[in-house]
Design a protein around this motif. Structure first.
Motif, PDB file in Angstrom:
ATOM      1  N   THR A 103       0.850  -1.189   0.000  1.00 35.48           N
ATOM      2  CA  THR A 103       0.000   0.000   0.000  1.00 35.48           C
ATOM      3  C   THR A 103       0.890   1.245   0.000  1.00 35.48           C
ATOM      4  O   THR A 103       2.121   1.140   0.167  1.00 35.48           O
ATOM      5  CB  THR A 103      -0.892   0.048   1.254  1.00 35.48           C
ATOM      6  OG1 THR A 103      -0.032   0.132   2.392  1.00 35.48           O
ATOM      7  CG2 THR A 103      -1.783  -1.164   1.362  1.00 35.48           C
ATOM      8  N   VAL A 104       0.245   2.393  -0.164  1.00 38.37           N
ATOM      9  CA  VAL A 104       0.964   3.671  -0.128  1.00 38.37           C
ATOM     10  C   VAL A 104       1.754   3.773   1.186  1.00 38.37           C
ATOM     11  O   VAL A 104       2.950   4.081   1.199  1.00 38.37           O
ATOM     12  CB  VAL A 104      -0.049   4.831  -0.263  1.00 38.37           C
ATOM     13  CG1 VAL A 104       0.579   6.162   0.133  1.00 38.37           C
ATOM     14  CG2 VAL A 104      -0.583   4.894  -1.684  1.00 38.37           C
ATOM     15  N   TYR A 105       1.065   3.494   2.270  1.00 41.63           N
ATOM     16  CA  TYR A 105       1.709   3.590   3.593  1.00 41.63           C
ATOM     17  C   TYR A 105       2.910   2.650   3.674  1.00 41.63           C
ATOM     18  O   TYR A 105       3.995   3.037   4.108  1.00 41.63           O
ATOM     19  CB  TYR A 105       0.687   3.237   4.686  1.00 41.63           C
ATOM     20  CG  TYR A 105       1.265   3.275   6.079  1.00 41.63           C
ATOM     21  CD1 TYR A 105       1.281   4.445   6.821  1.00 41.63           C
ATOM     22  CD2 TYR A 105       1.833   2.132   6.642  1.00 41.63           C
ATOM     23  CE1 TYR A 105       1.827   4.487   8.096  1.00 41.63           C
ATOM     24  CE2 TYR A 105       2.393   2.161   7.907  1.00 41.63           C
ATOM     25  CZ  TYR A 105       2.386   3.343   8.626  1.00 41.63           C
ATOM     26  OH  TYR A 105       2.943   3.383   9.883  1.00 41.63           O
ATOM     27  N   GLN A 106       2.705   1.397   3.231  1.00 43.14           N
ATOM     28  CA  GLN A 106       3.781   0.394   3.325  1.00 43.14           C
ATOM     29  C   GLN A 106       4.964   0.751   2.434  1.00 43.14           C
ATOM     30  O   GLN A 106       6.120   0.518   2.800  1.00 43.14           O
ATOM     31  CB  GLN A 106       3.234  -0.990   2.959  1.00 43.14           C
ATOM     32  CG  GLN A 106       2.302  -1.567   4.011  1.00 43.14           C
ATOM     33  CD  GLN A 106       1.487  -2.733   3.506  1.00 43.14           C
ATOM     34  OE1 GLN A 106       1.366  -2.951   2.300  1.00 43.14           O
ATOM     35  NE2 GLN A 106       0.908  -3.486   4.428  1.00 43.14           N
ATOM     36  N   ASN A 107       4.685   1.338   1.260  1.00 45.71           N
ATOM     37  CA  ASN A 107       5.773   1.760   0.371  1.00 45.71           C
ATOM     38  C   ASN A 107       6.644   2.809   1.041  1.00 45.71           C
ATOM     39  O   ASN A 107       7.865   2.759   0.960  1.00 45.71           O
ATOM     40  CB  ASN A 107       5.199   2.320  -0.935  1.00 45.71           C
ATOM     41  CG  ASN A 107       5.180   1.277  -2.043  1.00 45.71           C
ATOM     42  OD1 ASN A 107       6.224   0.927  -2.593  1.00 45.71           O
ATOM     43  ND2 ASN A 107       4.001   0.788  -2.352  1.00 45.71           N
ATOM     44  N   VAL A 108       5.983   3.764   1.700  1.00 47.30           N
ATOM     45  CA  VAL A 108       6.725   4.853   2.338  1.00 47.30           C
ATOM     46  C   VAL A 108       7.452   4.348   3.587  1.00 47.30           C
ATOM     47  O   VAL A 108       8.567   4.761   3.899  1.00 47.30           O
ATOM     48  CB  VAL A 108       5.775   6.031   2.665  1.00 47.30           C
ATOM     49  CG1 VAL A 108       6.509   7.160   3.378  1.00 47.30           C
ATOM     50  CG2 VAL A 108       5.136   6.563   1.377  1.00 47.30           C
ATOM     51  N   MET A 128       3.040   9.169   8.320  1.00 52.30           N
ATOM     52  CA  MET A 128       1.791   9.907   8.146  1.00 52.30           C
ATOM     53  C   MET A 128       2.034  11.405   7.962  1.00 52.30           C
ATOM     54  O   MET A 128       1.348  12.053   7.179  1.00 52.30           O
ATOM     55  CB  MET A 128       0.843   9.667   9.336  1.00 52.30           C
ATOM     56  CG  MET A 128       0.245   8.261   9.382  1.00 52.30           C
ATOM     57  SD  MET A 128      -0.394   7.621   7.811  1.00 52.30           S
ATOM     58  CE  MET A 128      -1.814   8.691   7.556  1.00 52.30           C
ATOM     59  N   GLU A 129       3.042  11.915   8.660  1.00 51.07           N
ATOM     60  CA  GLU A 129       3.394  13.338   8.490  1.00 51.07           C
ATOM     61  C   GLU A 129       3.837  13.614   7.054  1.00 51.07           C
ATOM     62  O   GLU A 129       3.434  14.601   6.434  1.00 51.07           O
ATOM     63  CB  GLU A 129       4.540  13.701   9.442  1.00 51.07           C
ATOM     64  CG  GLU A 129       4.062  14.104  10.839  1.00 51.07           C
ATOM     65  CD  GLU A 129       5.210  14.333  11.818  1.00 51.07           C
ATOM     66  OE1 GLU A 129       4.911  14.509  13.001  1.00 51.07           O
ATOM     67  OE2 GLU A 129       6.382  14.306  11.386  1.00 51.07           O
ATOM     68  N   LEU A 130       4.657  12.715   6.538  1.00 52.66           N
ATOM     69  CA  LEU A 130       5.150  12.915   5.176  1.00 52.66           C
ATOM     70  C   LEU A 130       4.040  12.772   4.134  1.00 52.66           C
ATOM     71  O   LEU A 130       3.974  13.533   3.173  1.00 52.66           O
ATOM     72  CB  LEU A 130       6.254  11.904   4.873  1.00 52.66           C
ATOM     73  CG  LEU A 130       7.667  12.463   4.968  1.00 52.66           C
ATOM     74  CD1 LEU A 130       8.674  11.370   4.853  1.00 52.66           C
ATOM     75  CD2 LEU A 130       7.907  13.515   3.895  1.00 52.66           C
ATOM     76  N   LEU A 131       3.174  11.770   4.384  1.00 54.84           N
ATOM     77  CA  LEU A 131       2.051  11.593   3.444  1.00 54.84           C
ATOM     78  C   LEU A 131       1.166  12.844   3.447  1.00 54.84           C
ATOM     79  O   LEU A 131       0.674  13.267   2.397  1.00 54.84           O
ATOM     80  CB  LEU A 131       1.235  10.345   3.817  1.00 54.84           C
ATOM     81  CG  LEU A 131       1.909   8.999   3.530  1.00 54.84           C
ATOM     82  CD1 LEU A 131       1.010   7.840   3.979  1.00 54.84           C
ATOM     83  CD2 LEU A 131       2.221   8.836   2.047  1.00 54.84           C
ATOM     84  N   ALA A 132       1.012  13.442   4.633  1.00 59.81           N
ATOM     85  CA  ALA A 132       0.222  14.676   4.722  1.00 59.81           C
ATOM     86  C   ALA A 132       0.952  15.804   3.998  1.00 59.81           C
ATOM     87  O   ALA A 132       0.339  16.594   3.259  1.00 59.81           O
ATOM     88  CB  ALA A 132      -0.010  15.029   6.179  1.00 59.81           C
ATOM     89  N   ALA A 133       2.278  15.849   4.166  1.00 60.99           N
ATOM     90  CA  ALA A 133       3.071  16.914   3.544  1.00 60.99           C
ATOM     91  C   ALA A 133       2.983  16.860   2.017  1.00 60.99           C
ATOM     92  O   ALA A 133       3.011  17.882   1.340  1.00 60.99           O
ATOM     93  CB  ALA A 133       4.528  16.807   3.997  1.00 60.99           C
ATOM     94  N   VAL A 134       2.897  15.657   1.464  1.00 55.24           N
ATOM     95  CA  VAL A 134       2.801  15.547  -0.005  1.00 55.24           C
ATOM     96  C   VAL A 134       1.347  15.429  -0.455  1.00 55.24           C
ATOM     97  O   VAL A 134       1.071  15.213  -1.635  1.00 55.24           O
ATOM     98  CB  VAL A 134       3.632  14.360  -0.555  1.00 55.24           C
ATOM     99  CG1 VAL A 134       5.097  14.530  -0.259  1.00 55.24           C
ATOM    100  CG2 VAL A 134       3.116  13.038  -0.021  1.00 55.24           C
ATOM    101  N   VAL A 162      11.528   9.914   3.545  1.00 54.25           N
ATOM    102  CA  VAL A 162      11.121   9.391   4.855  1.00 54.25           C
ATOM    103  C   VAL A 162      12.309   9.131   5.789  1.00 54.25           C
ATOM    104  O   VAL A 162      12.183   9.218   7.003  1.00 54.25           O
ATOM    105  CB  VAL A 162      10.222   8.137   4.667  1.00 54.25           C
ATOM    106  CG1 VAL A 162      11.046   6.903   4.305  1.00 54.25           C
ATOM    107  CG2 VAL A 162       9.395   7.870   5.909  1.00 54.25           C
ATOM    108  N   THR A 163      13.449   8.814   5.218  1.00 56.05           N
ATOM    109  CA  THR A 163      14.626   8.548   6.074  1.00 56.05           C
ATOM    110  C   THR A 163      15.396   9.832   6.381  1.00 56.05           C
ATOM    111  O   THR A 163      16.475   9.780   6.970  1.00 56.05           O
ATOM    112  CB  THR A 163      15.571   7.541   5.392  1.00 56.05           C
ATOM    113  OG1 THR A 163      15.915   8.067   4.106  1.00 56.05           O
ATOM    114  CG2 THR A 163      14.947   6.163   5.243  1.00 56.05           C
TER     115      THR A 163
END
Lengths: 251, 473
Positions: A103-108, A128-134, A162-163
């Motif tokens: 999933t998107v989450y798992q990829n990130v 989740m912060e990064l997904l929100a940022a993008v 993410v890293t």
């Protein structure tokens, strides 16, 4: 701490195709400072991807020195190079290259799992912060196949960041996107560059993308033919396009 | 082949691999560590299997089919083994036997234990955990019918009243086993009766050498004919205990063997009991024969060749006494694995091809994973985990189906043709898939599939990230 995050000196890269040696880079030298938002421009076959591959430690130079984050990549083992990529570099690919079954989450989350430094709760918060940022946090449970091109590239950007790497390398990040989405992606990258101070090195031959860069390195036939401001590079690109356009037919 | 040996092999092949290719040891060790500690490895493997459901179904069905075949064959072998234990411990042996030979002269041996009651006392004292002890006369004699046909059989002299187990195991087709209570009676098996051309009520003459080397004869009447019990019923016949003494001119305190029945048939436990008995009887002043894990009638030749005279005792277990037929169970176990390996070879080629296809399809993904920082052993572990998961899920499914199939076969009560009855030691087809053999079959096939997946997985891991990412197709 030295200010140069990437240092390339007299680098030659040759590929062997049976008995034929094909030069991809012919003695290039380049210094990239921390926090730069730099574009590598040039026509197809000019050596843009090869240069990114060398900086990204996924390939090694035939001759010359490539230093990334102070480490001479030519002296590192395969395992050390992989660790350097994991800790120091982020990648954004032209075709997104997401893992289809995750999933998107798992990829990130994947690079964080590979690093194995953060606990579950911290990892979740970071992702989740990064997904929100993008702007893709609402699609966290979707598979890449359920997303548009622009959304997939946003996921790829989140995965690259993410890293919290020192350098993000992007190979033609907008090539598979329409112009509006491409602009939005570059704006996003620029925003993250300014907020987090991450160095971005991206290749492109699109002048609309080029204009966002701090500086543009122009490549042709495996050589650097100049490092200039974004405006100058855009002018060059436009002129080049005019020169290549066919002459109007005589009436 | 025992379950323990197979389990050792399952855990031993990775060690062999390490020994064969020491250069790969650190890589393999990291790969195993990744498989044990990284959830990502299993997540990606599991999701990839789910993604390609059709492929999973085709391969999984093949693996499940091999599991069913293997488990059914092992179940038949187990049924044979149970029949073997049951019939051997009823027809010709206890769980542990104290028997021996008595020699009047060096060249004359009789399967006799003299003053057996003293020996019984030693057994009772040494093995208090025994269930019960039976004494049986033993002999090897020529049996001649009125039609002039003759055959050599093993003779067992029994006190039918004390042989409750015998009546429950034997299936009497003609006559009554209880009639063996009368002296001068004999019970034969179907094939023996057919060969001698006799039926219940007919007379037979038994001829055998006594311990003193004189041939003696005895007339007996057939009082019962039992259904064949596979190979073992070819060698055994039962006569009245007193008649056997009369034939061999034995005293009342002499017998052929003391059959000790124990709470277990486990050979490891029984061997310890044998050792204890050997020690106690030696301490009691009895001379013991060298250990020889064979039925008593195979020992005559050696014993008569030896120079000693008098009494020597011999201690055996049920497996020793049926060694001449036990090989059929071992052969069946071997065949189960052999057939499974042949099938696995065919299925394995399919698995390897599918793994290649999977790797080709996912070359760019491998490049991406390597680029973002996945180390080579973890890439290998991911593909290997896919093979292991495929193997495990398919074999477990196959095992469940095999257990169901066994229940159907046993319920259907399928009668076997005579040739199969002889080999399988039963008139009906029985399949008993035990828990241990199920675990062994699942472990064995899963480990073979994992081993098969190792080659393509290792090659996938060796791909350079830049080459993998540029892969088209």
């Amino acid at each position: 701490m030295p200010n140069n995050i990437v240092s390339i000196r007299d680098v030659v890269k040759e590929y062997r195709l049976d008995k034929v040696v094909v030069p991809a880079l012919r003695g290039v030298s380049l210094e990239v400072e921390r926090g730069e938002f730099i574009s590598i421009a040039g026509p197809s076959g000019s050596g843009k991807t090869t240069m990114l591959n060398l900086i990204g430690c996924v390939d090694t130079a035939t001759r010359g020195v490539v230093e990334v984050a102070g480490q001479n990549t030519g002296t590192l083992s395969e395992r050390q190079l992989t660790q350097l990529r994991l800790d120091t570099l982020g990648f954004i690919f032209q075709s997104f290259n997401l893992v289809a079954v995750l999933t998107v989450y798992q990829n990130v989350e994947l690079p964080l799992l590979l690093q194995n430094k953060l606990g579950g709760a911290e990892r979740k918060k970071r992702v989740m912060e990064l997904l929100a940022a993008v702007g893709i946090d609402t699609h966290a449970k979707h598979r890449p196949s359920e997303l548009s091109g622009g959304q997939r590239q946003r996921v790829a950007i989140a995965r690259a960041l993410v890293t919290e790497p020192s350098i993000v390398l992007a190979d033609e990040p907008t090539a598979n996107l329409d112009s509006a989405t491409g602009e939005a992606i570059i704006d996003l990258m620029k925003d993250l560059n300014q907020k987090k101070g991450t160095t971005f090195i991206f290749s492109t031959h699109d002048h609309r993308v080029m204009k966002h860069a701090d500086s543009v390195v122009r490549l042709a036939d495996g050589k650097i033919i100049g490092k200039e401001s974004a405006d100058a590079a855009v002018q060059h690109a436009l002129q080049s396009a005019v020169d290549k356009a066919p002459a109007p037919a005589a009436s | 082949m025992t379950p323990r040996q197979v389990l050792v092999w399952i855990f031993f092949w990775p060690v062999l691999l390490f020994v064969a290719a020491p250069r790969w040891v650190p890589f393999m060790a990291r790969m195993v560590l990744d498989m044990l500690t990284k959830v990502t490895v299993w997540r990606v493997a599991f999701l990839n299997l789910l993604q390609h459901r059709r492929r999973l179904m085709v391969l999984g069905s093949s693996v499940a089919f091999v599991t069913i075949i293997m488990m059914t064959l092992l179940g038949i072998a187990e049924a044979m083994n149970r029949t073997l234990v049951e019939s051997s411990t009823t027809l010709m042996s206890g769980h542990v036997n104290v028997s021996g030979f008595y020699k009047v002269t060096a060249g004359q041996a009789a399967p006799v234990v003299t003053r057996y009651k003293n020996v019984v006392d030693v057994i009772k004292k040494t093995v208090p955990e025994h269930t019960y002890i039976v004494q049986r006369g033993r002999g090897w004699a020529k049996i001649i019918s009125d039609s002039g046909t003759n055959k050599m059989f093993g003779l067992t002299g029994i006190d039918v009243k004390s042989e409750t187990g015998l009546a429950s195991v034997l299936k009497i087709k003609e006559g009554k086993i209880e009639a063996l209570e009368k002296p001068g009676t004999i019970m034969l098996f179907e094939d023996q009766a057919r060969d001698l051309e006799v039926k219940v009520g007919d007379g037979l003459t038994i001829q055998a050498p006594t311990p003193r080397g004189v041939n003696n004869t005895l007339d007996v009447t057939v009082v019962a004919i039992a259904q064949n019990m596979g190979m073992m019923s070819q060698f055994s016949s039962f006569i009245n205990e007193k008649s056997l003494r009369q034939l061999y001119q034995l005293n009342d305190d002499a017998t052929g063997a003391l059959q000790v029945y124990m709470p277990t048939t486990d050979l490891a436990v029984l061997r310890k009991t044998q050792d204890k008995l050997r020690e106690a009887l030696t301490a009691g002043g009895y001379l013991m024969m060298e250990e020889d894990p064979r039925a008593f009638f195979f020992k005559f030749e050696n014993v008569t060749r030896e120079a000693w005279t008098g009494q020597k005792l011999d201690i055996t277990n049920w497996k020793d006494e049926v060694n001449f037929v036990a090989w059929t169970v071992d052969l069946m176990n071997f065949l189960s694995f052999f057939i499974a390996i042949v099938f696995m070879g065919v299925v394995g080629v399919g698995i390897m091809i599918v793994m290649w296809i999977s790797i080709r399809e996912r070359t760019r993904e491998i490049g991406t994973l390597r680029a973002i920082g996945m180390q080579r052993p973890m890439v290998c572990a991911t593909f290997l985990a896919e093979g292991s998961l495929l193997g495990l899920t398919s074999t477990v499914a196959g095992a469940v189906l095999a257990v169901g199939l066994a229940a159907i076969i046993n319920g259907a009560n399928i009668t076997l043709p005579p040739g199969f009855q002889f080999i399988l030691m039963s008139d009906h087809l029985n399949v008993f898939p035990t828990v241990l053999w199920t675990v062994v079959a699942v472990g064995f096939i899963t480990s073979v599939i994992t081993a098969i997946s190792l080659i393509p997985s290792a090659i996938a891991a060796q791909l350079k990230p830049v080459t993998a990412m540029q892969h088209v197709g």
